[in-house]
Design an enzyme around this catalytic site. Structure first.
Site, mmCIF file in Angstrom:
data_model
loop_
_atom_site.group_PDB
_atom_site.id
_atom_site.type_symbol
_atom_site.label_atom_id
_atom_site.label_comp_id
_atom_site.label_asym_id
_atom_site.label_seq_id
_atom_site.Cartn_x
_atom_site.Cartn_y
_atom_site.Cartn_z
ATOM 1 N N SER A 145 48.998 25.250 29.080
ATOM 2 C CA SER A 145 48.864 24.226 28.052
ATOM 3 C C SER A 145 50.226 23.581 27.852
ATOM 4 O O SER A 145 50.939 23.324 28.836
ATOM 5 C CB SER A 145 48.309 24.841 26.764
ATOM 6 O OG SER A 145 48.030 23.829 25.828
ATOM 7 N N TYR A 159 47.365 12.939 25.237
ATOM 8 C CA TYR A 159 47.779 14.121 26.007
ATOM 9 C C TYR A 159 47.933 15.326 25.080
ATOM 10 O O TYR A 159 47.410 16.412 25.348
ATOM 11 C CB TYR A 159 49.088 13.853 26.751
ATOM 12 C CG TYR A 159 49.653 15.092 27.412
ATOM 13 C CD1 TYR A 159 49.114 15.563 28.604
ATOM 14 C CD2 TYR A 159 50.707 15.816 26.837
ATOM 15 C CE1 TYR A 159 49.623 16.714 29.215
ATOM 16 C CE2 TYR A 159 51.213 16.961 27.434
ATOM 17 C CZ TYR A 159 50.672 17.411 28.629
ATOM 18 O OH TYR A 159 51.153 18.548 29.222
ATOM 19 N N LYS A 163 46.011 19.075 24.944
ATOM 20 C CA LYS A 163 46.679 20.380 25.014
ATOM 21 C C LYS A 163 46.408 21.214 23.753
ATOM 22 O O LYS A 163 46.344 22.442 23.818
ATOM 23 C CB LYS A 163 48.175 20.178 25.264
ATOM 24 C CG LYS A 163 48.458 19.642 26.666
ATOM 25 C CD LYS A 163 47.908 20.582 27.744
ATOM 26 C CE LYS A 163 48.145 20.112 29.144
ATOM 27 N NZ LYS A 163 47.669 21.040 30.183
HETATM 28 N N1 LIG Z 1 56.072 19.240 33.489
HETATM 29 C C1 LIG Z 1 56.107 19.322 32.156
HETATM 30 O O1 LIG Z 1 57.059 18.855 31.506
HETATM 31 C C2 LIG Z 1 55.004 20.049 31.435
HETATM 32 C C3 LIG Z 1 55.269 20.527 30.134
HETATM 33 C C4 LIG Z 1 54.277 21.223 29.462
HETATM 34 C C5 LIG Z 1 53.062 21.451 30.074
HETATM 35 N N2 LIG Z 1 52.829 20.994 31.334
HETATM 36 C C6 LIG Z 1 51.532 21.277 31.945
HETATM 37 O O2 LIG Z 1 51.757 22.061 33.089
HETATM 38 C C7 LIG Z 1 50.653 21.900 33.986
HETATM 39 C C8 LIG Z 1 51.188 21.755 35.392
HETATM 40 O O3 LIG Z 1 51.888 20.527 35.481
HETATM 41 P P1 LIG Z 1 53.197 20.403 36.379
HETATM 42 O O4 LIG Z 1 54.343 20.274 35.449
HETATM 43 O O5 LIG Z 1 53.218 21.451 37.409
HETATM 44 O O6 LIG Z 1 52.941 18.932 36.988
HETATM 45 P P2 LIG Z 1 52.736 18.449 38.494
HETATM 46 O O7 LIG Z 1 53.847 18.934 39.359
HETATM 47 O O8 LIG Z 1 52.537 16.969 38.377
HETATM 48 O O9 LIG Z 1 51.374 19.157 38.938
HETATM 49 C C9 LIG Z 1 50.119 18.746 38.438
HETATM 50 C C10 LIG Z 1 49.041 19.321 39.312
HETATM 51 O O10 LIG Z 1 47.769 18.933 38.772
HETATM 52 C C11 LIG Z 1 46.973 18.434 39.837
HETATM 53 N N3 LIG Z 1 46.039 17.436 39.345
HETATM 54 C C12 LIG Z 1 46.297 16.368 38.545
HETATM 55 N N4 LIG Z 1 45.178 15.645 38.360
HETATM 56 C C13 LIG Z 1 44.187 16.278 39.038
HETATM 57 C C14 LIG Z 1 42.795 16.013 39.238
HETATM 58 N N5 LIG Z 1 42.197 14.956 38.688
HETATM 59 N N6 LIG Z 1 42.102 16.872 40.012
HETATM 60 C C15 LIG Z 1 42.696 17.941 40.579
HETATM 61 N N7 LIG Z 1 43.993 18.242 40.420
HETATM 62 C C16 LIG Z 1 44.729 17.419 39.666
HETATM 63 C C17 LIG Z 1 47.979 17.798 40.810
HETATM 64 O O11 LIG Z 1 47.436 17.780 42.120
HETATM 65 P P3 LIG Z 1 46.931 16.492 42.921
HETATM 66 O O12 LIG Z 1 47.758 15.327 42.447
HETATM 67 O O13 LIG Z 1 47.173 16.870 44.354
HETATM 68 O O14 LIG Z 1 45.494 16.390 42.577
HETATM 69 C C18 LIG Z 1 49.114 18.815 40.745
HETATM 70 O O15 LIG Z 1 48.864 19.868 41.627
HETATM 71 C C19 LIG Z 1 49.856 20.713 33.482
HETATM 72 O O16 LIG Z 1 48.672 21.168 32.872
HETATM 73 C C20 LIG Z 1 50.765 20.062 32.450
HETATM 74 O O17 LIG Z 1 50.012 19.438 31.440
HETATM 75 C C21 LIG Z 1 53.775 20.303 32.035
#
Ligand SMILES: NC(=O)c1ccc[n+]([C@@H]2O[C@H](COP(=O)([O-])OP(=O)(O)OC[C@H]3O[C@@H](n4cnc5c(N)ncnc54)[C@H](OP(=O)(O)O)[C@@H]3O)[C@@H](O)[C@H]2O)c1
Length: 266
Positions: A145, A159, A163
């Site tokens: 989350s 967003y 979450k």
């Molecule tokens: N980065 C931050 O600052 C942050 C902070 C707090 C929470 N989060 C959470 O952490 C989690 C992981 O994010 P991350 O930081 O690792 O970002 P990321 O590097 O952009 O990875 C996001 C992943 O989600 C997949 N994805 C997105 N849309 C999709 C769809 N419609 N169907 C299937 N797969 C999908 C993408 O794969 P494809 O594009 O190949 O489909 C990718 O593998 C997310 O839930 C995000 O909300 C992130």
């Protein structure tokens, strides 16, 4: 209760495995001996990671291409997992997208697709896979989350709402499923150094964020998987972010709304 032991007929289904936290969760679970099913839209990246994990850990690593915002795609992905003949012992809901800036400036369909990816898909996959875990009296569900789910966030409105929903769902499931031997942990990170900030148009904000608040994808993944093993409910990686989380949960909304408006307007 905790993380089920790896077994030949079992697997971990990891969504969002083509990048960031999802990729690292897959690496962490494979290093512990779990077979993995890697799910996302970018098949090429998933294939590369699957080859890496087979080579490094000798586990079974399968790839399922799926757009989680599409109901039919999700049904096809679940059918594919069944066809592989593997039982999902661990579900890791890591996929997610962000959308920052004024809500009214975004096409409504983008917001709806984000809600489907970040929350609808999480509920859908959980409802498909948790009943068998309950029946086996063994299983684990990880949710990635965000600290943005602690309260309303102007500039990140839809967003943050997705979450808040994920965190609420996960915490309730933690309590519901505990008596059935199914572990549920939700990770609520602050900023993470991944591709997310580019997708969510948060590059400027990320560049201004102090390093001590920014976690690595590996840190988030490892703390989440260890959280499952330890039967933890909520994990907030990084001490400084944990402190912010505690403060954020107690700040009156009126004040919180002003603070966030300034953060996103700067
Ligand atoms: N980065 C931050 O600052 C942050 C902070 C707090 C929470 N989060 C959470 O952490 C989690 C992981 O994010 P991350 O930081 O690792 O970002 P990321 O590097 O952009 O990875 C996001 C992943 O989600 C997949 N994805 C997105 N849309 C999709 C769809 N419609 N169907 C299937 N797969 C999908 C993408 O794969 P494809 O594009 O190949 O489909 C990718 O593998 C997310 O839930 C995000 O909300 C992130």
């Amino acid at each position: 209760m905790g993380l089920p032991a790896p077994r030949p007929a079992g697997t971990a289904l990891v969504t969002g495995a083509s990048s960031g936290v999802g990729g690292e969760v897959a690496r962490t679970l494979a290093a512990r001996g779990h077979n993995v099913v890697l799910l996302a839209r970018r098949t090429g990246r998933l294939n590369e990671l699957a080859a890496e994990l087979r080579g490094a850990h000798g586990v079974r690593a399968a790839v399922v291409t799926c757009d989680l915002s599409e109901r039919e795609d999700r049904a096809a992905a679940l059918a594919e997992v069944e066809r592989l003949g593997l039982e999902v012992d661990v579900l890791a809901n890591c996929a997610g997208v962000g959308m920052s800036g004024p809500f009214h400036a975004h096409p409504g369909e983008d917001a709806v697709r984000m809600v489907a990816t970040n929350f609808e898909a999480v509920v859908d996959l959980s409802s498909a896979l948790v009943p068998a875990m309950v029946q086996r009296r063994s299983g684990a569900v990880l949710f990635i989350s965000s600290l943005a789910g602690v309260g309303p966030v102007p500039g990140f409105a839809a967003y943050a709402a997705t979450k808040a929903a994920v965190t609420s769902f996960a915490e309730a499931l933690h309590a519901e499923l505990r008596p059935f031997g199914v572990a549920v942990t939700v990770v609520c990170p602050g900023p993470i150094d991944t591709e997310f900030s580019a997708v969510a148009d948060l590059g400027r904000l990320m560049r201004r964020t102090p390093a001590r608040l920014t976690a690595s994808a590996r840190e988030c993944a490892e703390s989440g998987v260890q959280g499952l093993a330890d039967g933890r409910r909520v994990i907030i990686p990084k001490t400084a972010v944990r402190a912010l989380g505690i403060v954020g949960a107690h700040v009156p909304h009126r004040l919180g709304l002003q603070i966030w408006r300034r953060v996103f307007a700067a």
